[in-house]
Design an enzyme around this catalytic site. Structure first.
Site, PDB file in Angstrom:
ATOM      1  N   ASN A   1       0.790  -1.089   0.007  1.00  0.00           N
ATOM      2  CA  ASN A   1      -0.061   0.019   0.036  1.00  0.00           C
ATOM      3  C   ASN A   1       0.871   1.076  -0.120  1.00  0.00           C
ATOM      4  OD1 ASN A   1      -2.792   1.165   0.325  1.00  0.00           O
ATOM      5  ND2 ASN A   1      -2.086   1.759   2.203  1.00  0.00           N
TER       6      ASN A   1
ATOM      7  N   GLU B   1      -7.387   4.702   0.424  1.00  0.00           N
ATOM      8  CA  GLU B   1      -7.585   5.954   1.304  1.00  0.00           C
ATOM      9  C   GLU B   1      -7.991   7.147   0.446  1.00  0.00           C
ATOM     10  OE1 GLU B   1      -4.038   6.154   3.602  1.00  0.00           O
ATOM     11  OE2 GLU B   1      -3.657   4.146   3.859  1.00  0.00           O
TER      12      GLU B   1
ATOM     13  N   HIS C   1      -4.749  10.073  -2.045  1.00  0.00           N
ATOM     14  CA  HIS C   1      -5.130  11.275  -1.123  1.00  0.00           C
ATOM     15  C   HIS C   1      -4.601  12.450  -2.257  1.00  0.00           C
ATOM     16  CE1 HIS C   1      -5.411   9.450   2.619  1.00  0.00           C
ATOM     17  NE2 HIS C   1      -4.331   8.981   2.419  1.00  0.00           N
TER      18      HIS C   1
HETATM   19  O1  9MR Z   1      -5.768   9.292   9.698  1.00  0.00           O
HETATM   20  C1  9MR Z   1      -4.624   8.865  10.122  1.00  0.00           C
HETATM   21  C2  9MR Z   1      -4.285  10.120  11.346  1.00  0.00           C
HETATM   22  O2  9MR Z   1      -5.115  10.140  12.242  1.00  0.00           O
HETATM   23  C3  9MR Z   1      -2.843   9.825  12.031  1.00  0.00           C
HETATM   24  O3  9MR Z   1      -2.506  10.762  12.865  1.00  0.00           O
HETATM   25  C4  9MR Z   1      -1.783   9.637  10.932  1.00  0.00           C
HETATM   26  C5  9MR Z   1      -0.250   9.332  11.435  1.00  0.00           C
HETATM   27  O4  9MR Z   1       0.451   9.035  10.538  1.00  0.00           O
HETATM   28  O5  9MR Z   1      -2.173   8.725   9.978  1.00  0.00           O
HETATM   29  C6  9MR Z   1      -3.380   8.870   9.354  1.00  0.00           C
HETATM   30  O6  9MR Z   1      -3.587   7.737   8.423  1.00  0.00           O
HETATM   31  C7  9MR Z   1      -2.574   7.609   7.465  1.00  0.00           C
HETATM   32  C8  9MR Z   1      -2.505   6.137   7.003  1.00  0.00           C
HETATM   33  O7  9MR Z   1      -2.474   5.207   8.344  1.00  0.00           O
HETATM   34  C9  9MR Z   1      -1.388   5.941   5.846  1.00  0.00           C
HETATM   35  N1  9MR Z   1      -1.822   6.722   4.816  1.00  0.00           N
HETATM   36  C10 9MR Z   1      -2.145   7.856   5.028  1.00  0.00           C
HETATM   37  C11 9MR Z   1      -3.035   8.498   6.324  1.00  0.00           C
HETATM   38  C12 9MR Z   1      -3.242   9.762   6.346  1.00  0.00           C
HETATM   39  O8  9MR Z   1      -2.127  10.496   6.846  1.00  0.00           O
END
Ligand code: 9MR
Length: 481
Positions: free
Chosen positions: A208, A277, A247
């Site tokens: 991923n 995502e 994203h």
């Molecule tokens: O949405 C998540 C956020 O709450 C956390 O603080 C962050 C920390 O790394 O991770 C976010 O989720 C991420 C996902 O695990 C991996 N891809 C990017 C996502 C957005 O940052």
């Protein structure tokens, strides 16, 4: 603090509103249509995260109501990451992950596991082993084995490795700020896939990453992913899927077609591509000044992603990184805002209508699924709460494709027509045999050998048996005497 909004807003699906505005007659079925119904009919999974606020019981009631009504795949925003599941060495915490799995089972929602080997959200005790290759290998293996074993049969798919490619567009792994790469080298990726597969051979295993929706030109992250998938497949590393996080923002108009090109490249390698995502954000400064045309444009991009998703036969899951703009990492951590299907008041946006419109424009008869019948209709685990709200999953009337047939004689099940070229073990003509009681509870599993399976340990009675040869399933009622 828990914010309470009126539920009346969500009780009226968007289509009702549109139809009323257009003066269309509305039948009861159309009024009830949801994304998950249309997704299911098409053999696909569409969903979103459960935000951390849900895990902490700090979210509006609309959230869960919409979530379980509209979606059929789920992932935890943070709660199944390394720092959450193994906060101290060899001390595991599955409480929140278990909460999600219970919710998913009760509502027939597929679960993605996110994420096993990732350089981010790693607890400090791991970083203390920086540079110690053998120790880090043991730590990663132990983590993967215990987490995946705990969720065996409940988590359908894992992000085995997350975001391991660097951001330098030089087609290489992330070699700094990664405890795994710096201590172990690139072999941590291959090992992670092998260990995950050992712990749950039925789970789908993904690589991923972000920024792989930017096309396949030389030096791109996407072309590097394709090269690595080729290498993994050639070396029998058990990867089954790639996740494109996606994203993006409103100006990124070329990304849907880039995702199509990536899907096609992966199809040649027999690998599924999932959108894992998605959010399509506006620049943060625009908040409060967005027009109907802006939201329509956002909907237009959502529509194109959904069109691509439904048209490419090796795409299986379409997951958004949030449900409502009221709870989104964009506002918290990015210079972006309002990237999701529902606004801050839980009102569906034009993007929601676009997703529905795309689904309706792609009839179920024309959408291919990359999933077997077993994955689309998994047997329910009643002990885990999976039988609460609906009928049994195993329908004895299901028709076998391609001429596979089964017959019981005494305590032996004879199977003919196994697709040997696709069976897990072509030489021995093998297939997986699962036996369920009449309520759909799994009671016995075995592997057939030479076209027969021994059911001698099962008590007399009426059962449903499912035989799966790697590509096709047959489901039949049997009587064991
Ligand atoms: O949405 C998540 C956020 O709450 C956390 O603080 C962050 C920390 O790394 O991770 C976010 O989720 C991420 C996902 O695990 C991996 N891809 C990017 C996502 C957005 O940052």
């Amino acid at each position: 603090m828990k914010k309470i909004h009126s539920l009346s807003r969500i009780a009226l699906p968007r289509i009702t509103l549109c139809a009323a505005i257009l003066g269309m007659g509305l039948n009861a079925h159309a009024a009830d249509e949801t994304i998950r119904q249309l997704a299911k009919e098409r053999g696909r999974f569409i969903g979103t995260i459960l935000n951390s606020e849900w895990f902490n019981d700090d979210i509006e009631p609309e959230f869960e109501e919409i979530h379980k009504t509209q979606f059929n795949v789920v992932v935890a925003e943070n709660e199944m990451k390394f720092d959450a599941t193994e906060p101290n060495e060899d001390e595991f915490n599955f409480e929140k992950g278990d909460k999600m799995v219970k919710y998913a089972l009760a509502n027939n929602i597929r679960v993605r596991g996110h994420a096993l080997a990732w350089h981010s959200q790693v607890p400090n005790w791991v970083n203390n082993y920086k540079g110690q290759k053998e120790k880090l290998l043991a730590v990663l293996k132990n983590h993967i084995t215990k987490v995946v074993t705990h969720y065996k049969g409940k988590v359908a798919e894992w992000d085995v490795v997350n975001e391991a490619i660097n951001d330098d567009y030089n087609a290489d792994w992330r070699s700094t700020n990664s405890v795994w790469y710096e201590g172990i080298g690139a072999e941590f990726l291959d090992s992670a896939f092998v260990w995950t597969h050992e712990a749950d051979p039925d789970a789908e295993l993904c690589y991923n990453d972000y920024s792989i929706e930017w096309g396949l030109r030389e030096g791109s992250k996407a072309s590097f992913v394709v090269e690595q998938v080729k290498r993994w497949k050639a070396n029998n590393i058990p990867i089954t899927c790639v996740g494109t996080q996606t994203h993006i923002e409103i100006a990124h108009e070329t990304t849907p077609q880039n995702v199509r090109a990536l899907a096609k490249a992966l199809a040649e390698l027999n690998v599924t591509l999932n959108i894992t995502e998605l959010d399509i954000g506006f620049p943060k400064g625009s908040a409060g000044n967005l027009s109907a045309a802006d939201y329509a444009k956002q909907g237009h991009i959502y529509r194109q992603f959904m069109d691509v998703f439904l048209e490419e036969p090796n795409m299986g899951e379409f997951v958004m990184w949030g449900l409502t703009d009221a709870h989104s990492w964009l506002d918290e951590q990015q210079g972006k805002t309002e990237g999701l299907l529902y606004d801050k008041q839980y009102k569906p946006k034009p993007a929601y209508d676009s997703v529905m419109a795309s689904l309706k424009a792609h009839p179920a008869s024309e959408v291919k699924t990359p999933y077997s019948e077993t994955i689309l209709n998994p047997p329910k685990d009643c002990d885990a709460g999976g039988c609460g709200d609906s009928t049994i999953a195993i329908m004895p009337s299901a028709v076998a494709k391609k001429g596979m047939s089964v017959q019981i004689a005494g305590r032996t099940l004879f199977i003919t027509g196994i697709a040997t070229e696709k069976s897990a073990n072509a030489a021995s003509n093998a297939a997986k045999v699962d036996v369920f009681d009449m309520q759909g509870r799994p009671i016995y599993s075995t592997q057939s050998a030479n076209g027969a399976a021994d059911l001698s340990t099962i008590a007399e009675g009426l059962y449903v048996v499912r035989v799966h040869d790697g590509s096709t399933s047959i489901v039949k009622k049997i009587s064991i005497k």
